[in-house]
Design a protein around this motif. Structure first.
Motif, PDB file in Angstrom:
ATOM      1  N   ILE A   1       0.855  -1.187   0.000  1.00 53.17           N
ATOM      2  CA  ILE A   1       0.000   0.000   0.000  1.00 53.17           C
ATOM      3  C   ILE A   1       0.893   1.239   0.000  1.00 53.17           C
ATOM      4  N   ALA A   2       0.590   2.162  -0.901  1.00 56.45           N
ATOM      5  CA  ALA A   2       1.355   3.402  -1.016  1.00 56.45           C
ATOM      6  C   ALA A   2       0.394   4.581  -1.066  1.00 56.45           C
ATOM      7  N   ALA A   3       0.915   5.762  -0.741  1.00 56.00           N
ATOM      8  CA  ALA A   3       0.135   6.995  -0.852  1.00 56.00           C
ATOM      9  C   ALA A   3       0.429   7.639  -2.197  1.00 56.00           C
ATOM     10  N   ILE A   4      -0.603   8.152  -2.857  1.00 52.94           N
ATOM     11  CA  ILE A   4      -0.420   8.890  -4.102  1.00 52.94           C
ATOM     12  C   ILE A   4      -1.216  10.186  -4.000  1.00 52.94           C
TER      13      ILE A   4
ATOM     14  N   HIS B   1       5.224  14.285   2.028  1.00 51.06           N
ATOM     15  CA  HIS B   1       4.688  13.731   3.270  1.00 51.06           C
ATOM     16  C   HIS B   1       4.138  12.317   3.101  1.00 51.06           C
ATOM     17  N   HIS B   2       4.401  11.679   1.971  1.00 54.56           N
ATOM     18  CA  HIS B   2       3.852  10.344   1.754  1.00 54.56           C
ATOM     19  C   HIS B   2       4.350   9.348   2.793  1.00 54.56           C
ATOM     20  N   ASP B   3       5.634   9.432   3.154  1.00 59.12           N
ATOM     21  CA  ASP B   3       6.164   8.506   4.165  1.00 59.12           C
ATOM     22  C   ASP B   3       5.450   8.697   5.494  1.00 59.12           C
TER      23      ASP B   3
ATOM     24  N   PHE C   1     -10.036   5.042   3.974  1.00 57.05           N
ATOM     25  CA  PHE C   1      -9.399   6.248   4.510  1.00 57.05           C
ATOM     26  C   PHE C   1      -9.660   7.485   3.663  1.00 57.05           C
ATOM     27  N   ASP C   2     -10.399   7.366   2.577  1.00 60.96           N
ATOM     28  CA  ASP C   2     -10.643   8.511   1.693  1.00 60.96           C
ATOM     29  C   ASP C   2     -11.241   9.678   2.475  1.00 60.96           C
ATOM     30  N   GLY C   3     -10.635  10.842   2.326  1.00 58.21           N
ATOM     31  CA  GLY C   3     -11.137  12.029   3.003  1.00 58.21           C
ATOM     32  C   GLY C   3     -10.648  12.200   4.425  1.00 58.21           C
ATOM     33  N   ASP C   4      -9.943  11.216   4.961  1.00 55.70           N
ATOM     34  CA  ASP C   4      -9.435  11.326   6.329  1.00 55.70           C
ATOM     35  C   ASP C   4      -8.318  12.386   6.357  1.00 55.70           C
ATOM     36  N   PRO C   5      -8.385  13.350   7.272  1.00 54.98           N
ATOM     37  CA  PRO C   5      -7.346  14.393   7.337  1.00 54.98           C
ATOM     38  C   PRO C   5      -5.938  13.842   7.497  1.00 54.98           C
ATOM     39  N   ILE C   6      -5.832  12.634   8.059  1.00 53.88           N
ATOM     40  CA  ILE C   6      -4.502  12.064   8.280  1.00 53.88           C
ATOM     41  C   ILE C   6      -3.760  11.825   6.968  1.00 53.88           C
ATOM     42  N   LEU C   7      -4.507  11.718   5.839  1.00 52.39           N
ATOM     43  CA  LEU C   7      -3.882  11.482   4.540  1.00 52.39           C
ATOM     44  C   LEU C   7      -3.362  12.765   3.911  1.00 52.39           C
ATOM     45  N   ALA C   8      -3.714  13.910   4.462  1.00 50.95           N
ATOM     46  CA  ALA C   8      -3.210  15.197   3.968  1.00 50.95           C
ATOM     47  C   ALA C   8      -3.418  15.367   2.468  1.00 50.95           C
ATOM     48  N   GLY C   9      -4.602  14.996   1.983  1.00 48.45           N
ATOM     49  CA  GLY C   9      -4.924  15.193   0.574  1.00 48.45           C
ATOM     50  C   GLY C   9      -4.538  14.048  -0.334  1.00 48.45           C
ATOM     51  N   ALA C  10      -3.827  13.050   0.190  1.00 50.59           N
ATOM     52  CA  ALA C  10      -3.430  11.903  -0.626  1.00 50.59           C
ATOM     53  C   ALA C  10      -4.528  10.830  -0.575  1.00 50.59           C
ATOM     54  N   ILE C  11      -4.374   9.799  -1.391  1.00 48.57           N
ATOM     55  CA  ILE C  11      -5.217   8.614  -1.297  1.00 48.57           C
ATOM     56  C   ILE C  11      -4.300   7.394  -1.251  1.00 48.57           C
ATOM     57  N   LEU C  12      -4.848   6.271  -0.844  1.00 51.58           N
ATOM     58  CA  LEU C  12      -4.062   5.044  -0.772  1.00 51.58           C
ATOM     59  C   LEU C  12      -4.311   4.187  -1.995  1.00 51.58           C
TER      60      LEU C  12
END
Length: 544
Positions: free
Chosen positions: A320-323, A329-331, A384-395
């Motif tokens: 699983i990666a952030a895009i 801040h992806h890490d 996790f879509d829309g969760d602030p913890i993702l800072a605008g990214a998606i998984l």
């Protein structure tokens, strides 16, 4: 031989603290657990072959629990009997059923979060037997967070908790001894404190002071909210990175006069511990990482023996990666969701193993069925879509299965890495994919990567066009790219770049005259398309 850490059931109960509502039977002091997992009603109905020592029964109703405990009396019904079960359900008759099955029972507070309970128990197992936290802070060089909270409690006379940088997770805490106020109870349970009181803390600048660090804030008691006095200090690394905070609540007696000094010293020690823990995972955590090929790897038989996983059992690997969002801040995004991923993976398959390596999360699952795993993974990354913890990214996830056994886990990781790396720049990527589904993107991406590292394979004719555009503010390269993308259809190509067809014809002719390319030749077209793709790949990397 690897010795697997263990903790007593009594130590586990003590560590869970206010999260424990009731212990129907006093556990035998000799009972020790080495493994823990989460199990739901479907898992129990499937009659799993392997049960861990400690089982968290998530969402299982009372009748099902009683029926399962009765079944455990028959040795043939289960391959491995649990030592203790943890449940939020407290049905009549559970005490008698548990005693007959020789299983300890811990009833968990209904407000407690299961991910917090799992993390607490697993953390105990990762550390093994917790040493006595006696002594002075000056001699606490090698103490862990659990030991540190004991030292702070001794030095301040209060109830101590250490939270992470988000204030959403308690990393360690001292025994509450029945003196915890509502804020401490809710925090240990994994819940937010009373909103009105949290607003007061914000108004008083407490959270701002924590983020700045260095300052010990004295928060007065607030009888209207039932809150006791507390001291708090931020924890920061030497580079200034905010790592967490230390809170000390006043109990029945007052805090010591030198409590602020104790907290300042403790913040420095906590910073070293948290930095060390970020850089060095636990024994089991490192073993899982080695199973995925990190730190020199490990032979499958040793890993299987420690993790109680059959070496030859077919497995699936999920990466699983952030895009999107801020790539810098992806890490941090993956590190932040790592605990939640572990929780959901354990709920899906009790034997699941999760780790984070190089900014990606990896999950090892039994290969129980490709359709079920793909469906679960798709639900996981979209959860996790829309969760602030993702800072605008998606998984986004890549899956490989089935692999023949633990020996193939490193190669499985390499395969899912290929997929995620090759499709990271897709304009509209699938949220879950496999190598078979993304083979064109993977192979093309790897070919372009090789070519981009070979300057001697760059076509000088294309370089001529690039240089001409730079010198004359021209658009020959983009016009050639549009022409090739339209398979030589001038009108479609002109429409795609917003110019007249005759203008595009002129630019194509001019490009061929300057460079010597013959775009009516199939080989020239193929080579030019590859060259443009390599150039586009380099520009994309340069803008990141």
């Amino acid at each position: 031989m690897v010795i697997q850490p263990s903790v007593s059931v009594l130590d586990m109960v003590a560590a869970l603290d206010t999260a424990v509502a009731r212990v129907p039977l006093t556990p035998d002091a000799a009972l020790r657990i080495r493994t823990v997992s989460m199990v739901d009603g479907d898992d129990l109905a499937a009659q799993p072959d392997a049960i861990t020592d400690a089982v968290l029964l998530v969402g299982v109703d009372g009748d099902t629990i009683i029926h399962w405990l009765h079944a455990l009396v028959e040795p043939a019904q289960v391959a491995h009997r649990p030592i203790v079960i943890l449940t939020k359900t407290d049905p009549p008759g559970i005490e008698a059923a548990a005693e007959k099955a020789s299983v300890a029972v811990v009833v968990v507070d209904g407000r407690a979060r299961w991910d917090r309970v799992l993390t607490t128990v697993q953390g105990l197992l990762d550390r093994g037997v917790v040493d006595d936290a006696s002594g002075a802070l000056a001699h606490a060089v090698d103490v862990d967070l659990v030991g540190l909270v004991g030292l702070i409690a001794h030095g301040t006379g209060g109830l101590v908790s250490i939270e992470d940088a988000t204030s959403a997770r308690v990393l360690a805490y001292s025994p509450s001894k029945g003196e915890a106020d509502d804020l401490r109870v809710q925090t240990i349970l994994g819940r937010a404190g009373p909103p009105a009181y949290l607003d007061l803390l914000r108004q008083w600048g407490v959270f701002d002071a924590i983020r700045r660090g260095g300052e010990v804030v004295d928060v007065p008691e607030h009888p209207d909210h039932g809150m006791r006095r507390r001291l708090v200090v931020g924890v920061h690394s030497r580079s200034g990175r905010h790592l967490g905070s230390i809170w000390v609540q006043e109990g029945v007696g007052p805090l010591t006069d030198d409590a602020p000094d104790v907290l300042r010293g403790a913040a420095a020690i906590a910073a070293r511990i948290l930095t060390r823990e970020m850089q060095a995972p636990s024994t089991e955590g490192q073993l899982v990482q080695r199973l995925f090929g990190a730190h020199g790897g490990i032979d499958a038989s040793s890993a299987g023996a420690y993790l109680r996983w059959s070496v030859d059992e077919p497995v699936a690997v999920v990466a699983i990666a952030a895009i999107g969002g801020d790539e810098a801040h992806h890490d941090d995004v993956i590190a932040a969701v790592g605990g939640s991923l572990r929780l959901h993976a354990s709920a899906f398959a009790a034997a699941a193993l999760t780790t984070v390596l190089d900014g990606r999360a990896y999950i090892l699952l039994p290969a129980t069925g490709s359709a079920a795993i793909i469906r679960w993974t798709r639900g996981l990354v979209t959860r996790f879509d829309g969760d602030p913890i993702l800072a605008g990214a998606i998984l986004r996830a890549a899956v490989v299965m089935p692999l023949a056994g633990l020996d193939e886990v490193p190669s499985g990781r390499a395969e899912v890495d290929r997929v995620l790396s090759a499709t990271a720049s897709d304009a509209d990527p699938a949220r879950v994919t496999t190598l078979a589904e993304s083979r064109t993107a993977v192979l093309l991406g790897e070919i372009l990567s090789v070519l981009s590292e070979r300057d001697d394979l760059a076509d000088p004719r294309l370089s001529t066009l690039v240089d001409y555009d730079a010198a004359h503010d021209g658009d020959l390269v983009s016009s050639v790219a549009a022409y090739l993308a339209a398979h030589g259809n001038v009108r479609d190509a002109a429409r795609s770049v917003g110019i007249h067809a005759n203008t595009l014809r002129y630019r194509i002719d001019r490009a061929q005259q300057l460079s010597g390319l013959r775009l009516d030749d199939a080989d020239d077209r193929l080579l030019t398309e590859i060259g443009l793709a390599v150039r586009g790949r380099g520009e994309s990397r340069a803008t990141r």
